[in-house]
Structures are given as C-alpha cells and as structure tokens.
Design an enzyme around this catalytic site. Structure first.
Site, PDB file in Angstrom:
ATOM      1  N   ASP A 113      -5.838  -4.595  -1.487  1.00 23.98           N
ATOM      2  CA  ASP A 113      -6.996  -5.405  -1.847  1.00 23.98           C
ATOM      3  C   ASP A 113      -6.587  -6.500  -2.831  1.00 23.98           C
ATOM      4  O   ASP A 113      -6.947  -7.680  -2.683  1.00 23.98           O
ATOM      5  CB  ASP A 113      -8.057  -4.497  -2.468  1.00 23.98           C
ATOM      6  CG  ASP A 113      -9.407  -5.178  -2.634  1.00 23.98           C
ATOM      7  OD1 ASP A 113      -9.540  -6.345  -2.240  1.00 23.98           O
ATOM      8  OD2 ASP A 113     -10.325  -4.534  -3.168  1.00 23.98           O
ATOM      9  N   ASP A 173      -5.594 -10.832  -1.944  1.00 24.68           N
ATOM     10  CA  ASP A 173      -6.294 -11.920  -2.636  1.00 24.68           C
ATOM     11  C   ASP A 173      -5.303 -12.824  -3.364  1.00 24.68           C
ATOM     12  O   ASP A 173      -5.476 -14.050  -3.413  1.00 24.68           O
ATOM     13  CB  ASP A 173      -7.309 -11.358  -3.624  1.00 24.68           C
ATOM     14  CG  ASP A 173      -8.615 -10.974  -2.953  1.00 24.68           C
ATOM     15  OD1 ASP A 173      -8.687 -11.081  -1.718  1.00 24.68           O
ATOM     16  OD2 ASP A 173      -9.547 -10.559  -3.650  1.00 24.68           O
ATOM     17  N   TYR A 222     -10.699   4.211  -3.126  1.00 20.78           N
ATOM     18  CA  TYR A 222     -12.042   3.766  -2.788  1.00 20.78           C
ATOM     19  C   TYR A 222     -12.860   4.866  -2.099  1.00 20.78           C
ATOM     20  O   TYR A 222     -14.089   4.798  -2.062  1.00 20.78           O
ATOM     21  CB  TYR A 222     -11.995   2.534  -1.885  1.00 20.78           C
ATOM     22  CG  TYR A 222     -11.474   1.285  -2.558  1.00 20.78           C
ATOM     23  CD1 TYR A 222     -11.387   1.194  -3.941  1.00 20.78           C
ATOM     24  CD2 TYR A 222     -11.070   0.190  -1.811  1.00 20.78           C
ATOM     25  CE1 TYR A 222     -10.912   0.054  -4.560  1.00 20.78           C
ATOM     26  CE2 TYR A 222     -10.587  -0.959  -2.424  1.00 20.78           C
ATOM     27  CZ  TYR A 222     -10.514  -1.023  -3.797  1.00 20.78           C
ATOM     28  OH  TYR A 222     -10.034  -2.164  -4.404  1.00 20.78           O
ATOM     29  N   ASP A 233       3.702  -3.926  -9.144  1.00 24.31           N
ATOM     30  CA  ASP A 233       3.756  -4.981 -10.152  1.00 24.31           C
ATOM     31  C   ASP A 233       4.871  -5.981  -9.853  1.00 24.31           C
ATOM     32  O   ASP A 233       4.715  -7.190 -10.031  1.00 24.31           O
ATOM     33  CB  ASP A 233       3.905  -4.396 -11.553  1.00 24.31           C
ATOM     34  CG  ASP A 233       4.893  -3.237 -11.625  1.00 24.31           C
ATOM     35  OD1 ASP A 233       5.432  -2.833 -10.581  1.00 24.31           O
ATOM     36  OD2 ASP A 233       5.120  -2.736 -12.735  1.00 24.31           O
ATOM     37  N   LYS A 253       3.502   2.632  -6.304  1.00 24.32           N
ATOM     38  CA  LYS A 253       3.758   2.800  -7.737  1.00 24.32           C
ATOM     39  C   LYS A 253       4.357   4.191  -7.941  1.00 24.32           C
ATOM     40  O   LYS A 253       3.875   5.020  -8.716  1.00 24.32           O
ATOM     41  CB  LYS A 253       2.466   2.622  -8.536  1.00 24.32           C
ATOM     42  CG  LYS A 253       2.664   2.435 -10.044  1.00 24.32           C
ATOM     43  CD  LYS A 253       3.488   1.227 -10.398  1.00 24.32           C
ATOM     44  CE  LYS A 253       3.583   1.067 -11.915  1.00 24.32           C
ATOM     45  NZ  LYS A 253       4.579   0.042 -12.311  1.00 24.32           N
TER      46      LYS A 253
END
Length: 434
Positions: free
Chosen positions: A299, A303, A183, A275, A239
């Site tokens: 992020d 959620d 970001y 994942d 990852k």
C-alpha cells in the site's frame, strides 16, 4: 482518411495515430493476458461499474465512453451495470457495500471501480466508512493479488521531482497481497488497559499482522509468473529483521522460487527490507522489475512509486482472483472530494485501469493496447490536466511552453478522437504491420 491513416503528413494539432501500428507490433510483454478472450463469446460481457464518491462519477464517465468506443470497433459486446458503493451506498442504504452490489459483482465478468471516500463520512467507525466497503469487496471476491504498474510515460519525465537521468526507463510492477496481513488480521480493536505506572487506565488500539503459508505461496506464484513475462527479476520486500511474520514470508517465497521451477527457468529472486526499498525507489528505481510484498508494505510503496510517474492520477491497478472469477480494476488515487464536480480531475488513471481490465480481466490485449496508445498519443500532443502541468515557479522548462491545459471531460473527448482515428488507421494498415 488518408491523412489520418498516416499516408499523408498531418498538419493538425490533434493527437496523431500515425505511429500506433508500429508501436503495437510485437508488443508481447504488455500484451500478456490472464483471461480467455471476451470476443469469442456470444453472450454479453458484463462489467460492474462502481463510480463511488468524489471525482469517481466524472472519471468513470470518461472510462465508460472509451470502453464503449473501443469495444464497438473490436466487436466485443460489453454490458455495463452501475452499482452503489462507498459513501454513495452509505447515503442510500446505510452500509458501504450493499449485499446487492456484492452479489452483482460476483456475477459479473469484471468490476470497474472509480474512487470511494470523503470527509463527509470520516466520523464513522472504520468498518462503517466507505473504505470499509472496499476491503469487504476485495475479500468478498477473494481478489488476493493486486497488480500496480508504475510506468513512466516519456512525455511526463519533467513532472517527476526526481532527475530525468534517475527515472528514465522506469517500468515497475508491484505485486501486493491484498486480502491478508494487518488490514484483515485478528484480533483487532480498541480497549482499556492499566497505565504503565499503575495509576489508572488508558485506551489502547491494536491490529494483528498475520499470514498463512498458503496465502504467501499463491501471491509469490503470481509475482514469479509475471516476472517470467517481463525482465525476470523479483524483489521480495519484508521486514524480516524484526517481524516473525516477515521471516515466514521470506522462507515461503524462497521455497516457491526453488521448488516451483522459477529458479531453474532463470527468474531471479532478491530480498530487501521495506525501509531500504523505499529509499532505493527514489535513489535507483530502474533496478526494479517486479516487487513482491504484503498488504501494508505494498500500500505504501505503490503510492511512493506514483511520484516516479509524475502524478498519482496516472496509476492504474488490477486486483485479481483465481481464473474465472471477476477482478477489480481501479485507479490508485483517491476520491479527491475537494475538486469533485469541477471537471478538473485527471481521468487517465481510470482509463488505464480500464485498459488493465481489458488485458487481465477480459482477455482482450488489443483493446488494452488501443486505450494505452490513445493515452500516449494525447500526452505526446501536449494535453495535460491540472495535476500534470508543471509548477509555476521559475517558468516552464524547454518544451513545456506548448502544453495545453484541459479538463476531465475534454481529456475524454481527445481520447475518443484518437481511438476513432486509430480505427481508420487499421482499415488502411491492418494490425501486424505491412
């Protein structure tokens, strides 16, 4: 007064506080703080309030009334300073984060933010949109650690799409790095490049996911310190099988765990690909205690974790900086412009964010406990905003037929009633038990 204090059985249908004192006794894990007590100060405690857009002003009004009520009972002098941010600021000043707002936030003791964004400003470039103001605020206050708890209220077990036996007892703290990663990384932007077949040009968009060792070190320490006060388990999510930046992340987190004394103190560390973590949050969420991860992964995962709690409207968050600097406390949900002004929004995520502010920003765990217990009492009494009501298909499940639908402002009134009753309770049964 005796009935409200729990000495005489209540026949009222209003939320009862008769179990609050016992529930708050010995509440060490939830009562940990990261700031000096605000009640020890002679000068006012300044709270920068940023209502923002959409449902923001509605839910901020509820949170502010709750804070005013609790602070009066606990003899904490709060002073509120309302400031523009997001779309509201764009309409007033042309920018999503006016310099006056940032300066005032830096001088405050804590920042309470409601929600920003809306369809009205979607045509603007990313840095000029309301969301750009939020990123600038986080960076401007160096709020690098985002704490997002996902705790299932027992009264809302039926609101989750997962089976009760899967989600019962869920209590997760997601620690998200907030001012680095993709970001904020450079270079970023859009440009034109040659097509792969060389026949012409086409547009390309690009962002850079980058982390410094120092950025990883400081967020890892936050996660390990929090885990020491909880169940002592950290899962670091990355990852690393395909991303170089994740390989560095894993190396640094492992080093901090070993050299920082956390391994020797009994804090466990495990690594998990993002994942797999997304799958495990649905398959076996109770395995998690503290989840440590970077900006974009946090992020998304936070959620997803909202599904476990029954509604995105129930999730608070705290974005904290170095000790002594103001943090940002905000609900996880967005501005929901489609329901703005209809008095149907759920203010509980906002109210619980105010509770996190009391605990982590003001050093007032008792105020936080009072607010959180008021939320639990209202839910236990069966009151629900529209997002917390069960779906109409198939009719209500057992016990759901007694639920009472309320709006945003009425939910706030119920919380205030609970808090007022708690003050009476405390007068007869001092905190700490009898």
């Amino acid at each position: 007064a005796l009935r409200r204090a729990g000495r005489i059985p209540s026949t009222s249908t209003s939320p009862s506080t008769s179990t609050w004192v016992s529930r708050r006794k010995g509440n060490c894990a939830r009562g940990t703080t990261t700031a000096a007590s605000a009640s020890e100060r002679d000068d006012p405690v300044v709270i920068a309030t940023l209502p923002g857009d959409g449902i923001g002003p509605e839910i901020m009004t509820v949170a502010r009334k709750v804070l005013e009520s609790v602070s009066e009972g606990e003899d904490v002098n709060l002073q509120f300073k309302e400031l523009p941010v997001g779309g509201h600021a764009i309409d007033e000043t042309g920018v999503p984060l006016p310099q006056e707002t940032l300066k005032a936030c830096r001088k405050s003791d804590a920042v309470l933010l409601a929600a920003i964004g809306g369809y009205k400003w979607d045509h603007l470039s990313s840095d000029k949109r309301p969301e750009g103001g939020l990123l600038q605020l986080r960076s401007g206050l160096d709020c690098y650690a985002n704490l997002r708890p996902a705790v299932l209220q027992k009264e809302l077990v039926g609101g989750s799409p997962l089976r009760p036996e899967v989600i019962q007892g869920v209590d997760i703290m997601i620690v998200r790095e907030l001012v680095g990663g993709i970001y904020f990384g450079e270079p970023r932007g859009k440009s034109k490049v040659a097509t792969r077949d060389g026949s012409g040009t086409e547009r390309v968009g690009f962002n850079t996911m980058v982390y410094r060792e120092s950025e990883i070190e400081r967020i890892a320490k936050v996660a390990f310190e929090i885990a020491k006060k909880r169940k002592g388990r950290v899962v670091s999510v990355d990852k690393a099988n395909v991303l170089d930046v994740s390989q560095l992340w894993r190396e640094v987190v492992q080093r901090v765990h070993e050299t920082g004394g956390y391994k020797d103190s009994g804090v466990e560390l495990a690594n998990m690909y993002v994942d797999n973590c997304a799958m495990q949050l649905c398959a076996k969420p109770t395995q998690f205690d503290v989840i440590l991860t970077g900006n974009i992964f946090g992020d998304i995962l936070s959620d997803q974790a909202s599904v476990l709690t029954g509604s995105l409207g129930m999730l608070p968050s705290a974005s904290v900086s170095a000790p002594g600097n103001p943090g940002i406390f905000e609900p996880v949900h967005g501005s929901a412009p489609d329901i703005a002004g209809k008095d149907i929004a759920n203010p509980l995520g906002m109210v619980l964010s105010a509770a996190m502010m009391c605990r982590y920003g003001l050093g007032e765990p008792v105020m936080a406990d009072i607010i959180e217990d008021a939320v639990s009492a209202v839910l236990a009494a069966g009151y629900r905003t529209a997002d917390l009501m069960p779906g109409s298909g198939g009719g209500p499940a057992k016990g759901e037929e007694d639920l009472k639908l309320v709006g945003c402002s009425q939910m706030g009134d119920l919380l205030l009633e609970c808090i007022a009753e708690e003050e009476i309770t405390s007068a007869f049964m001092p905190r700490g038990g009898v």
